[in-house]
Design a protein around this motif. Structure first.
Motif, PDB file in Angstrom:
ATOM      1  N   HIS A 101      56.192 101.220  49.993  1.00 30.26           N
ATOM      2  CA  HIS A 101      56.993 100.868  48.816  1.00 30.26           C
ATOM      3  C   HIS A 101      56.536 101.675  47.617  1.00 30.26           C
ATOM      4  CE1 HIS A 101      58.355  98.343  45.403  1.00 30.26           C
ATOM      5  NE2 HIS A 101      59.385  98.087  46.190  1.00 30.26           N
ATOM      6  N   ASP A 102      55.218 101.816  47.437  1.00 34.09           N
ATOM      7  CA  ASP A 102      54.689 102.611  46.330  1.00 34.09           C
ATOM      8  C   ASP A 102      55.063 104.083  46.452  1.00 34.09           C
ATOM      9  OD1 ASP A 102      53.551 100.339  45.294  1.00 34.09           O
ATOM     10  OD2 ASP A 102      51.529 100.758  46.044  1.00 34.09           O
ATOM     11  N   SER A 120      61.242 100.088  53.826  1.00 31.74           N
ATOM     12  CA  SER A 120      60.615  99.601  55.060  1.00 31.74           C
ATOM     13  C   SER A 120      61.547  98.655  55.806  1.00 31.74           C
ATOM     14  CB  SER A 120      59.312  98.857  54.750  1.00 31.74           C
ATOM     15  OG  SER A 120      58.309  99.729  54.303  1.00 31.74           O
ATOM     16  N   LEU A 121      61.683  98.889  57.098  1.00 35.72           N
ATOM     17  CA  LEU A 121      62.415  97.989  57.981  1.00 35.72           C
ATOM     18  C   LEU A 121      61.427  97.493  59.028  1.00 35.72           C
ATOM     19  CD1 LEU A 121      65.197  96.791  58.751  1.00 35.72           C
ATOM     20  CD2 LEU A 121      65.514  98.767  60.266  1.00 35.72           C
ATOM     21  N   SER A 157      55.122  89.868  61.398  1.00 36.05           N
ATOM     22  CA  SER A 157      54.159  89.661  60.304  1.00 36.05           C
ATOM     23  C   SER A 157      52.971  90.605  60.391  1.00 36.05           C
ATOM     24  CB  SER A 157      53.673  88.211  60.294  1.00 36.05           C
ATOM     25  OG  SER A 157      54.724  87.332  59.959  1.00 36.05           O
ATOM     26  N   GLU A 158      52.646  91.064  61.598  1.00 35.21           N
ATOM     27  CA  GLU A 158      51.530  91.999  61.747  1.00 35.21           C
ATOM     28  C   GLU A 158      51.720  93.246  60.889  1.00 35.21           C
ATOM     29  OE1 GLU A 158      48.937  93.764  65.386  1.00 35.21           O
ATOM     30  OE2 GLU A 158      51.108  94.021  65.603  1.00 35.21           O
ATOM     31  N   CYS A 159      52.963  93.640  60.678  1.00 34.59           N
ATOM     32  CA  CYS A 159      53.272  94.900  59.991  1.00 34.59           C
ATOM     33  C   CYS A 159      53.308  94.783  58.472  1.00 34.59           C
ATOM     34  CB  CYS A 159      54.625  95.434  60.459  1.00 34.59           C
ATOM     35  SG  CYS A 159      54.804  95.614  62.243  1.00 34.59           S
ATOM     36  N   LEU A 160      53.271  93.582  57.940  1.00 32.91           N
ATOM     37  CA  LEU A 160      53.461  93.403  56.499  1.00 32.91           C
ATOM     38  C   LEU A 160      52.421  94.132  55.665  1.00 32.91           C
ATOM     39  CD1 LEU A 160      54.487  89.635  56.361  1.00 32.91           C
ATOM     40  CD2 LEU A 160      55.964  91.636  55.991  1.00 32.91           C
ATOM     41  N   ARG A 161      51.221  94.327  56.216  1.00 32.28           N
ATOM     42  CA  ARG A 161      50.168  95.017  55.477  1.00 32.28           C
ATOM     43  C   ARG A 161      50.579  96.429  55.055  1.00 32.28           C
ATOM     44  NH1 ARG A 161      45.811  94.186  60.106  1.00 32.28           N
ATOM     45  NH2 ARG A 161      47.768  93.964  61.267  1.00 32.28           N
ATOM     46  N   ALA A 162      51.471  97.058  55.824  1.00 30.50           N
ATOM     47  CA  ALA A 162      51.828  98.455  55.548  1.00 30.50           C
ATOM     48  C   ALA A 162      52.987  98.594  54.573  1.00 30.50           C
ATOM     49  CB  ALA A 162      52.166  99.165  56.860  1.00 30.50           C
ATOM     50  N   LEU A 215      54.303  89.169  49.783  1.00 31.32           N
ATOM     51  CA  LEU A 215      54.182  90.522  49.221  1.00 31.32           C
ATOM     52  C   LEU A 215      54.746  90.604  47.809  1.00 31.32           C
ATOM     53  CD1 LEU A 215      55.222  92.716  52.290  1.00 31.32           C
ATOM     54  CD2 LEU A 215      52.922  92.081  51.549  1.00 31.32           C
ATOM     55  N   HIS A 216      55.551  89.611  47.417  1.00 27.31           N
ATOM     56  CA  HIS A 216      56.193  89.596  46.095  1.00 27.31           C
ATOM     57  C   HIS A 216      57.018  90.863  45.873  1.00 27.31           C
ATOM     58  CE1 HIS A 216      53.876  86.020  45.180  1.00 27.31           C
ATOM     59  NE2 HIS A 216      52.772  86.665  45.512  1.00 27.31           N
ATOM     60  N   LEU A 217      57.714  91.280  46.924  1.00 28.32           N
ATOM     61  CA  LEU A 217      58.629  92.414  46.860  1.00 28.32           C
ATOM     62  C   LEU A 217      60.019  91.948  47.304  1.00 28.32           C
ATOM     63  CD1 LEU A 217      56.450  95.208  48.553  1.00 28.32           C
ATOM     64  CD2 LEU A 217      56.967  94.994  46.107  1.00 28.32           C
ATOM     65  N   PRO A 218      61.077  92.523  46.742  1.00 28.87           N
ATOM     66  CA  PRO A 218      62.421  92.144  47.185  1.00 28.87           C
ATOM     67  C   PRO A 218      62.604  92.467  48.668  1.00 28.87           C
ATOM     68  CG  PRO A 218      62.499  93.422  45.151  1.00 28.87           C
ATOM     69  CD  PRO A 218      61.097  93.533  45.664  1.00 28.87           C
ATOM     70  N   PHE A 219      63.250  91.562  49.402  1.00 26.52           N
ATOM     71  CA  PHE A 219      63.542  91.832  50.807  1.00 26.52           C
ATOM     72  C   PHE A 219      64.748  91.008  51.236  1.00 26.52           C
ATOM     73  CE2 PHE A 219      61.327  87.862  51.284  1.00 26.52           C
ATOM     74  CZ  PHE A 219      61.830  87.283  52.446  1.00 26.52           C
ATOM     75  N   THR A 220      65.354  91.423  52.322  1.00 26.83           N
ATOM     76  CA  THR A 220      66.450  90.671  52.923  1.00 26.83           C
ATOM     77  C   THR A 220      66.177  90.503  54.408  1.00 26.83           C
ATOM     78  OG1 THR A 220      67.723  92.710  53.307  1.00 26.83           O
ATOM     79  CG2 THR A 220      68.182  91.482  51.273  1.00 26.83           C
ATOM     80  N   SER A 221      66.696  89.429  54.982  1.00 21.70           N
ATOM     81  CA  SER A 221      66.615  89.222  56.428  1.00 21.70           C
ATOM     82  C   SER A 221      67.851  89.825  57.071  1.00 21.70           C
ATOM     83  CB  SER A 221      66.521  87.727  56.745  1.00 21.70           C
ATOM     84  OG  SER A 221      65.302  87.195  56.261  1.00 21.70           O
ATOM     85  N   GLU A 222      67.643  90.610  58.109  1.00 21.96           N
ATOM     86  CA  GLU A 222      68.728  91.318  58.769  1.00 21.96           C
ATOM     87  C   GLU A 222      68.726  91.004  60.264  1.00 21.96           C
ATOM     88  OE1 GLU A 222      70.774  93.010  56.925  1.00 21.96           O
ATOM     89  OE2 GLU A 222      69.598  93.233  55.081  1.00 21.96           O
ATOM     90  N   LEU A 223      69.832  91.333  60.931  1.00 22.48           N
ATOM     91  CA  LEU A 223      69.917  91.243  62.385  1.00 22.48           C
ATOM     92  C   LEU A 223      70.313  92.610  62.918  1.00 22.48           C
ATOM     93  CD1 LEU A 223      71.730  87.804  62.886  1.00 22.48           C
ATOM     94  CD2 LEU A 223      69.324  88.328  63.332  1.00 22.48           C
TER      95      LEU A 223
END
Length: 407
Positions: free
Chosen positions: A192-193, A198-199, A182-187, A140-148
């Protein structure tokens, strides 16, 4: 001299009586056998419903042209769809992106490859067509972090995509049955716009989050608690308004969350893509597609909805179909809902989505697609899909003021 006529009902010979008893025994044995077969089939189907699905090949690669960057697939209702999709493969590549249809005939479809495949690469014939398109968050070329996210079954992995500027509006994305986050990445890009964080979450038994004791799906009846933990996580990180978005079974999970969450005061709306609104409708439809006898379907759902069959089906507890029927519970809903559903879904029929609209036209909006099929609406018409979400978010005042003014 004529012999006297025997009295009615008194002339059966021992041989005749024995024959009748033998016939009754055969019929009884046959009936028991039929019931046993029906019972076995029903329990098998019941177990299949709640067992976490694994990805199975559903198409064949018929040709690969690395010079032209095209791929030819066996034709099906999915592979012939217009739009952009993904393909799970094995060999040199594990996943490739597919573009538009270039040519087709009665048996095959040639599509443009959007993932470059080098000359000399090989792909196994068996493949699985996918609506994911994006397979990893980095794409997606957007900033993100991995969380638990701490839930009652343990830490559930999540991806956090912060909004461009700090905001108190979050969307929590929930994937469907047999898939992953990964199914949700499209949204993610459309929210973001809009200036919304998004979580993207996982939940028990989905292959990424911890396994429950039984290791089976509860079709939303327990999974919602893991997503509720994500709402609590969002609250601790500064969220004050939460939009829930669910895909397929993720729709059933978010609807249960909306009805049961102790954080219900934070929820401001739901967006549902190809959702399960009533499991009975879905299971009955799928049973018909498999040409299962109606008694088998009824017995399977009865087994899932009972405590006694739990040890046989492998379910940790009964599946409460009445509680999962949101059409029947429509009066309990409090928040606006946008449903995006294709009338030719092919897996989760849109009947219950239409029924929910009829029950709560004050809260529910339904954007009806056709041709798009199950959870592939974004792929089929990304512009329309994104536009409908933007319009709904703006109409309910859910976007931060900056983006609402700009939009």
């Amino acid at each position: 001299m004529l012999a006297p006529r025997r009295a009615a009902g008194r002339g059966a010979t021992p041989v005749a009586i024995a024959g009748i008893k033998a016939a009754l025994t055969v019929l009884s044995t046959a009936l028991v056998a039929v019931l046993a077969v029906l019972g076995f089939a029903s329990l098998k189907i019941a177990r299949r419903v709640v067992t976490p699905a694994v990805r199975e090949a559903d198409t064949r690669i018929l040709g690969l042209d690395t010079a032209a960057q095209t791929i030819t697939l066996a034709r099906s209702a999915d592979t012939e769809l217009p739009g952009r999709y993904g393909l799970f493969t094995s060999g040199t590549e594990q996943y490739v992106k597919l573009g538009s249809v270039l040519a087709e005939d009665g048996k095959s479809v040639k599509r443009k490859l959007l993932t470059h495949i080098a000359e000399g690469s090989t792909l196994a014939p068996q493949a699985a067509f996918s609506g994911w398109y994006f397979s990893r968050p980095e794409e997606l070329h957007l900033p993100f972090t991995s969380e638990l996210i701490g839930s009652t079954v343990g830490p559930c992995p999540a991806w956090l995509f912060p909004a461009p500027e700090e905001t108190d509006v979050w969307v929590i994305q929930v994937h469907g049955r047999g898939t992953t986050r990964s199914e949700c990445l499209r949204a993610v890009p459309v929210f973001h716009d809009l200036g919304i964080t998004s979580l993207v979450v996982s939940y028990r038994n989905d292959g990424e989050a911890p396994r429950s004791r039984a290791g089976t799906y509860a079709l939303g009846a327990t999974e919602w608690r893991d997503v509720d933990a994500a709402v609590g996580f969002a609250r601790r990180r500064g969220a004050r308004r939460v939009i829930l978005m669910g895909w397929s079974m993720g729709g059933a999970i978010t609807l249960q969350l909306d009805l049961n969450s102790p954080h219900r005061d934070m929820i401001v709306g739901l967006v549902l893509d190809s959702p399960v609104v009533d499991w009975r409708v879905v299971l009955d439809y799928q049973a018909k597609q498999l040409h299962l006898p109606r008694p088998v379907t009824g017995l399977a759902m009865g087994a899932l909805d009972s405590e006694w069959a739990g040890t046989v089906t492998g379910v940790g507890g009964r599946i409460p179909f009445d509680r999962l029927d949101v059409v029947a519970r429509a009066a309990e809903l409090q928040h606006p809902i946008l449903i995006l559903h294709s009338d030719d879904d092919g897996f989760v029929p849109s009947d219950a989505s239409h029924a929910l609209l009829r029950e709560r036209p004050d809260l529910v909006e339904l954007e009806v697609f056709d041709v798009a099929r199950h959870t592939k609406l974004w792929n089929y018409d990304q512009e329309r899909w994104n536009s409908r979400i933007r319009t709904w978010v703006a109409a309910h005042g859910l976007a931060p003021e900056r983006t609402a003014a700009e939009g």
